[in-house]
Write an enzyme that holds these catalytic residues in place. Structure first.
Site: not given
Length: 174
Positions: A11, A32, A34, A121, A125
């Protein structure tokens, strides 16, 4: 051009007006996607996040905030906090749908025409990937049915498994 497409890739390399970051509530970067977005975009993103935290505290689950994209090919990063999967009985599906809705609304409010989402997520998560893909596609479709200023939504899947679920979810609703 299809309104919603799914691709496999990184991304941080996608050319879109905005990319969405699966952030944590502190907005201070993490693992990840982030961590990858913060590393690729450079310190300007963290500087903006610090200003948001100073103004409003962190970002609650299901909400979204917008920052510069720093060195990324996008103009903006929209940070949203996805829910941690706890068996599905703590409104996780509603909170995940809110991530997509609130991110899309921020995009519209900021004149974004193209937006790229990661698989929110589904990493640490532990949200079930097939269910997350269905929620993402349904929420995006419902939003786009009411709002036509967004020209394209790109679902950027980290791996082949997420890509397969995204493609299946896209085919189901046609």
């Amino acid at each position: 051009m299809a309104k919603i497409i799914a691709i496999q890739g990184d991304i941080t390399k996608v050319e879109a007006d905005a990319i969405v970051n699966a952030a944590n509530t502190s907005l201070m970067g993490g693992g990840g996607v982030d961590g990858a977005i913060h590393r690729a975009g450079g310190p300007a993103i963290l500087d903006d996040c610090r200003k948001i935290v100073a103004r409003q505290g962190g970002c609650p689950t299901g909400e979204a905030v917008i920052t510069t994209a720093g060195r990324l090919p996008a103009k903006y990063v929209i940070h949203t906090v996805g829910p941690v999967w706890n068996g599905g009985h703590k409104k996780e599906a509603e909170k995940l749908a809110s991530c997509y809705r609130n991110s899309l609304q921020l995009a519209v409010d900021n004149g974004v025409k193209t937006i790229a989402f990661p698989n929110i997520s589904t990493g640490i998560y532990h949200f079930p990937k097939a269910q997350a893909a269905k929620i993402a596609v349904k929420t995006i479709r419902d939003f786009l049915a009411q709002e036509d200023s967004i020209e394209q939504v790109i679902l950027v899947c980290f791996d082949g498994e997420n890509l397969q679920y995204a493609q299946e979810a896209l085919q189901e609703g046609q």
